[in-house]
Design an enzyme around this catalytic site. Structure first.
Site: not given
Length: 255
Positions: A8, A34, A115, A146, A150, A157
């Site tokens: 990633g 990837e 996380p 965020h 996302k 979290t």
């Protein structure tokens, strides 16, 4: 010199980690992985070719870092089944079954999952546990923010913060947002609220409130550099460790 594969590595956080590794004296980027349909496959990232197959990199690497998706992580774990390379994963959105799979792989290699790779956030986890235990009659609410891109909500979290609060308190009701005529707040209720906007790197606030006062614990990430720097700490920690499942709290205990 620690040789690192980043799965990633063309993504937002993975890319930041890869760039930081390429500038770090005690590490070297041995490969970027990837998904097979990624537009960067076959192109150069710094001095490294972006590949879809990890197998050719295993013999010349010391650790694998994963910032992908739950599905991609499971695929990666299958490819690493026979490898003894330690794994660090910051992938979020994992189900309980996904976490069981990570634990299974830790039976023959060192695996670290968190996380959130920020050192500050992981200290926040500890502080929230202490506050939730001490402020037993306070209402607790969690707010996270965020960027608009996302994909999972609440954030990994925020879910970890939720688990910490539930561990310390007898919370029986969790709400993911509120709407309509909800009535008075129950004493054993916890709300986790998610905001998505702009380019917010990450912000988490835990509110502890009672009659007459309110305590707020907040962590703000101004850029993804915080997560990348924390990941490098995790890399230095995990290399050479015996098999087992580790968390970022294990890193904090050594500092």
């Amino acid at each position: 010199m620690i040789r690192v594969i980043v799965a990633g590595g063309c993504g937002r956080i993975g890319g930041e980690v890869a760039r930081l590794i390429s500038k770090t004296k005690d590490m070297r980027l041995s490969g970027i992985i990837e998904r097979t349909d990624h537009p960067e496959i076959g192109k150069m990232f710094s001095d490294t070719l972006v590949l879809s197959d990890i197998s050719s990199l295993l013999d010349k690497s010391d650790v694998v870092v994963d910032f992908t998706s739950p599905q991609s992580l499971l695929s990666l774990l299958k490819k690493l089944k026979e490898s003894s390379l330690p794994i660090i994963s910051g992938t979020t959105g994992l189900t309980p079954d996904d976490l069981k799979e990570l634990k299974k792989h830790s039976e023959n290699k060192a695996v670290l999952w968190s996380p959130n790779m920020s050192t500050g956030v992981n200290l926040l986890f500890k502080l929230v546990g202490q506050a939730a235990s001490s402020l037993k009659d306070y209402d607790i609410e969690i707010l996270e923010m965020h960027h608009r891109h996302k994909k999972d909500a609440p954030s990994g979290t925020a879910k970890m913060l939720e688990e910490i609060v539930k561990r310390e308190r007898r919370i029986t009701k969790t709400l993911y947002g509120r709407e309509g005529l909800t009535g008075e707040r129950d004493a054993d209720e916890l709300a986790v609220l998610a905001l998505r906007a702009g380019d917010i790197a990450g912000e988490h606030t835990i509110f502890f409130a009672t009659e007459g006062e309110r305590l707020e614990l907040t962590h703000r990430a101004s850029s993804r550099l915080a997560f990348a720097q924390g990941t490098l700490k995790a890399i230095r920690f995990i290399v050479g460790r015996p098999k087992g499942l580790y968390g970022y709290s294990d890193i904090l205990e050594e500092n």
